[in-house]
Design a protein around this motif. Structure first.
Motif, PDB file in Angstrom:
ATOM      1  N   ASP A  95       0.835  -1.203   0.000  1.00 11.90           N
ATOM      2  CA  ASP A  95       0.000   0.000   0.000  1.00 11.90           C
ATOM      3  C   ASP A  95       0.869   1.252   0.000  1.00 11.90           C
ATOM      4  O   ASP A  95       0.543   2.248  -0.648  1.00 11.90           O
ATOM      5  CB  ASP A  95      -0.930   0.027   1.213  1.00 11.90           C
ATOM      6  N   VAL A  96       1.944   1.199   0.734  1.00 10.87           N
ATOM      7  CA  VAL A  96       2.863   2.338   0.798  1.00 10.87           C
ATOM      8  C   VAL A  96       3.669   2.419  -0.497  1.00 10.87           C
ATOM      9  O   VAL A  96       3.855   3.501  -1.065  1.00 10.87           O
ATOM     10  CB  VAL A  96       3.793   2.229   2.024  1.00 10.87           C
ATOM     11  N   LEU A  97       4.136   1.271  -0.974  1.00 17.02           N
ATOM     12  CA  LEU A  97       4.924   1.254  -2.206  1.00 17.02           C
ATOM     13  C   LEU A  97       4.130   1.766  -3.403  1.00 17.02           C
ATOM     14  O   LEU A  97       4.698   2.363  -4.318  1.00 17.02           O
ATOM     15  CB  LEU A  97       5.424  -0.160  -2.507  1.00 17.02           C
ATOM     16  N   ASN A  98       2.835   1.554  -3.408  1.00 16.54           N
ATOM     17  CA  ASN A  98       1.996   1.965  -4.535  1.00 16.54           C
ATOM     18  C   ASN A  98       1.450   3.383  -4.409  1.00 16.54           C
ATOM     19  O   ASN A  98       0.802   3.869  -5.329  1.00 16.54           O
ATOM     20  CB  ASN A  98       0.827   0.988  -4.702  1.00 16.54           C
ATOM     21  N   GLN A  99       1.692   4.044  -3.294  1.00 10.20           N
ATOM     22  CA  GLN A  99       1.181   5.395  -3.077  1.00 10.20           C
ATOM     23  C   GLN A  99       1.930   6.396  -3.954  1.00 10.20           C
ATOM     24  O   GLN A  99       3.148   6.368  -4.038  1.00 10.20           O
ATOM     25  CB  GLN A  99       1.318   5.787  -1.607  1.00 10.20           C
ATOM     26  N   ALA A 115      12.815  13.840   1.475  1.00 15.52           N
ATOM     27  CA  ALA A 115      12.468  13.643   2.885  1.00 15.52           C
ATOM     28  C   ALA A 115      11.239  12.754   3.023  1.00 15.52           C
ATOM     29  O   ALA A 115      11.194  11.866   3.885  1.00 15.52           O
ATOM     30  CB  ALA A 115      12.247  14.987   3.573  1.00 15.52           C
ATOM     31  N   VAL A 116      10.229  12.978   2.179  1.00 19.97           N
ATOM     32  CA  VAL A 116       9.035  12.129   2.206  1.00 19.97           C
ATOM     33  C   VAL A 116       9.415  10.703   1.815  1.00 19.97           C
ATOM     34  O   VAL A 116       9.000   9.736   2.471  1.00 19.97           O
ATOM     35  CB  VAL A 116       7.940  12.672   1.258  1.00 19.97           C
ATOM     36  N   ASP A 117      10.206  10.575   0.774  1.00 16.44           N
ATOM     37  CA  ASP A 117      10.630   9.245   0.317  1.00 16.44           C
ATOM     38  C   ASP A 117      11.368   8.493   1.423  1.00 16.44           C
ATOM     39  O   ASP A 117      11.124   7.308   1.641  1.00 16.44           O
ATOM     40  CB  ASP A 117      11.529   9.362  -0.913  1.00 16.44           C
ATOM     41  N   ASP A 118      12.253   9.191   2.129  1.00 13.46           N
ATOM     42  CA  ASP A 118      13.001   8.551   3.217  1.00 13.46           C
ATOM     43  C   ASP A 118      12.064   8.078   4.330  1.00 13.46           C
ATOM     44  O   ASP A 118      12.212   6.971   4.857  1.00 13.46           O
ATOM     45  CB  ASP A 118      14.048   9.510   3.799  1.00 13.46           C
ATOM     46  N   LEU A 119      11.097   8.908   4.692  1.00  6.64           N
ATOM     47  CA  LEU A 119      10.152   8.520   5.739  1.00  6.64           C
ATOM     48  C   LEU A 119       9.301   7.332   5.279  1.00  6.64           C
ATOM     49  O   LEU A 119       9.074   6.388   6.046  1.00  6.64           O
ATOM     50  CB  LEU A 119       9.266   9.702   6.130  1.00  6.64           C
ATOM     51  N   LEU A 120       8.859   7.348   4.039  1.00  6.71           N
ATOM     52  CA  LEU A 120       8.070   6.223   3.529  1.00  6.71           C
ATOM     53  C   LEU A 120       8.894   4.941   3.467  1.00  6.71           C
ATOM     54  O   LEU A 120       8.366   3.851   3.706  1.00  6.71           O
ATOM     55  CB  LEU A 120       7.474   6.564   2.165  1.00  6.71           C
TER      56      LEU A 120
END
Length: 103
Positions: A68-72, A87-92
């Motif tokens: 679900d996170v990978l497909n967001q 920064a968003v990518d790192d947190l995800l």
């Protein structure tokens, strides 16, 4: 670069603390750097997804799988404020590692 491709170039992502609450996760999102003159991610979209992740972490919402996170995906911003994409990518990345560790 999409954050998915970033996931593959940054295998060192560490899981979030096991006892992290949804509210603490939202605090991490609120602390993300914001950009105005570079492309960023739409803040409202990131905030809405973060609320979904926070609810799942607290057991209040629908379960969330790493996929679900990978497909967001988030709308990119130009010439207006948005969250710094890296920064968003790192947190995800950390959310994905955490969800995988939780099983």
């Amino acid at each position: 670069m999409s954050w998915l491709s970033g996931l593959f170039r940054r295998p060192e992502a560490q899981p979030l603390p096991a006892d992290l609450t949804g509210e603490q996760l939202l605090g991490l999102v609120r602390a993300l750097p914001v950009t105005s003159f570079r492309e960023g991610y739409d803040q409202d979209e990131v905030d809405a997804f973060a609320a979904r992740v926070a609810a799942a972490f607290d057991g209040r919402g629908d379960p969330l799988a790493p996929a679900d996170v990978l497909n967001q995906r988030f709308q990119a911003t130009k010439f207006r404020q948005g969250y710094d994409q890296d920064a968003v990518d790192d947190l995800l990345d950390r959310v994905v590692v955490t969800l995988r560790a939780r099983g």
